[in-house]
Design an enzyme around this catalytic site. Structure first.
Site, PDB file in Angstrom:
ATOM      1  N   SER A   1       0.904  -0.845   0.011  1.00 42.10           N
ATOM      2  CA  SER A   1      -0.104   0.473  -0.251  1.00 42.10           C
ATOM      3  C   SER A   1       1.246   1.401  -0.324  1.00 42.10           C
ATOM      4  CB  SER A   1      -0.889  -0.128   1.399  1.00 42.10           C
ATOM      5  OG  SER A   1      -1.611   1.375   1.088  1.00 42.10           O
TER       6      SER A   1
ATOM      7  N   TYR B   1      -1.662  -0.949  10.623  1.00 40.20           N
ATOM      8  CA  TYR B   1      -1.889  -1.226   9.050  1.00 40.20           C
ATOM      9  C   TYR B   1      -0.347  -1.292   8.102  1.00 40.20           C
ATOM     10  CZ  TYR B   1      -3.544  -1.509   4.364  1.00 40.20           C
ATOM     11  OH  TYR B   1      -3.715  -1.220   2.697  1.00 40.20           O
ATOM     12  N   SER B   2      -0.313   0.797   8.756  1.00 38.46           N
ATOM     13  CA  SER B   2       1.313   0.306   8.272  1.00 38.46           C
ATOM     14  C   SER B   2       2.478  -0.358   8.450  1.00 38.46           C
ATOM     15  CB  SER B   2       1.865   2.126   8.800  1.00 38.46           C
ATOM     16  OG  SER B   2       0.679   3.141   8.001  1.00 38.46           O
TER      17      SER B   2
ATOM     18  N   SER C   1       2.455  -4.024   8.896  1.00 38.10           N
ATOM     19  CA  SER C   1       2.736  -4.715   8.963  1.00 38.10           C
ATOM     20  C   SER C   1       2.400  -4.849   7.403  1.00 38.10           C
ATOM     21  CB  SER C   1       0.193  -5.111   8.752  1.00 38.10           C
ATOM     22  OG  SER C   1      -0.392  -4.542   8.126  1.00 38.10           O
ATOM     23  N   LYS C   2       2.665  -3.232   6.316  1.00 35.31           N
ATOM     24  CA  LYS C   2       2.482  -3.436   4.833  1.00 35.31           C
ATOM     25  C   LYS C   2       4.604  -2.961   5.080  1.00 35.31           C
ATOM     26  CE  LYS C   2      -1.361  -3.925   3.210  1.00 35.31           C
ATOM     27  NZ  LYS C   2      -1.871  -4.916   2.877  1.00 35.31           N
TER      28      LYS C   2
END
Ligand code: NDP
Length: 271
Positions: free
Chosen positions: A141, A154-155, A157-158
């Site tokens: 992402s 989220y960040s 995990s990416k």
């Protein structure tokens, strides 16, 4: 690999959004697609649609947080089609809450699906991908290029996916394995509806105008080109390219831009 004709492509998170669009597009381009997600009925319908138009598809119910189920997805591909040419780690969930408020379990869930789901599928698919000199694609992402406020888990995990996949690329430098990290920006899909809030419940609505976003079909076509060109990093629209570029020269300015954009969302958790 010049085209997808007769190539075996495993796609996690194929029951919705970008994964579903990739499955349809790549099957139409001649690939044998293997679909994974938890919603088996949706996969069954999608596989049926693909076969009814002359395409080839298999599916397997999989929760990517469970290693044994990831192995079963890979085994399904090998059993049905004899090997694997491309693994696309696309299954993912998002979140929306600032770190002050979020329950730690939410961050664990994000890591379990987005990061560990990628690790498990890569682990079981790797021997087949080394044999075919194929491709691993991680659907990351723009939030995997620069921290996105309200999305710590989220960040994280990416970024974790990036560290893992980049290392896998280097370890396999002499084995002909291609590893690509794809970074879509906002794309119309179910991801914001299923995003976890501070207490772990699903958001159930989108705070953004989905009609103004890229479509999943556009993302699917760009990712396909990236795979065929064996790119390392697949950036898409202006947000992705600008983030990648500006981060190198003016990261503090980018921090302010990200804050501004995300704080303007309705009901933004940024105070
Ligand atoms: P969707 O919510 O539409 O699709 C997510 C997919 O992931 C579904 O098929 C879902 O299937 C699957 N999934 C979720 N949890 C699990 C699990 N535990 N095990 C197996 N499958 C799971 O979102 P998108 O299509 O937008 O998201 C696809 C990827 O693209 C994600 O990795 C996301 O982070 C990334 N992305 C999306 C952007 C966007 O704006 N849409 C922007 C940048 C990146 P099921 O529920 O049936 O298991």
């Amino acid at each position: 690999m010049k085209t997808f004709r007769d190539k075996v492509i495993v796609i996690t998170g194929a029951s919705s959004g970008i994964g579903e669009a990739m499955a349809k597009e790549y099957a139409a381009q001649g690939a044998k697609v293997v679909l994974g997600a938890r919603s088996v009925q949706k996969l069954q319908l999608l596989a049926g649609d693909i076969r009814s138009t002359g395409g080839r598809a298999a599916y397997c119910g999989v929760d990517v947080t469970k290693p044994a189920e990831c192995k079963e997805l890979i085994d399904t591909a090998v059993r049905e089609f004899g090997g694997i040419d491309v693994l696309i780690c696309n299954a993912g969930i998002s979140m929306r809450a600032i770190f002050d408020d979020v329950e730690l379990d939410v961050l664990h869930k994000l890591m379990d699906v987005n990061f560990w789901g990628t690790v498990y599928c890569c682990k079981y698919a790797l021997p087949y991908l080394q044999a075919s000199k194929g491709s691993i694609v991680g659907i990351s992402s723009v939030a995997g290029l620069h921290g996105l406020p309200g999305r710590t888990g989220y960040s994280a995990s990416k970024y974790a996916m990036t560290g893992f996949l980049e290392t896998l690329r280097i370890e396999n430098l002499k084995k002909g394995l291609h590893v690509m990290i794809a970074c879509p920006g906002f794309t119309a899909s179910n991801v914001r509806f299923s995003a976890l809030t501070a207490d772990g419940s699903q958001q159930g609505e989108t705070p953004r105008d989905e009609a103004k976003m890229m479509t999943a079909e556009q993302v699917a076509r760009i990712v396909a080109k990236g795979i065929l060109r064996r790119k390392r990093l697949c950036l898409m629209e202006i947000e992705g390219r600008a983030t990648h570029f500006v981060k190198k020269f003016a990261p503090a300015f980018l921090d302010r831009m990200f804050y501004l954009v995300m704080s303007r969302e309705p009901d933004s958790p940024l105070k």
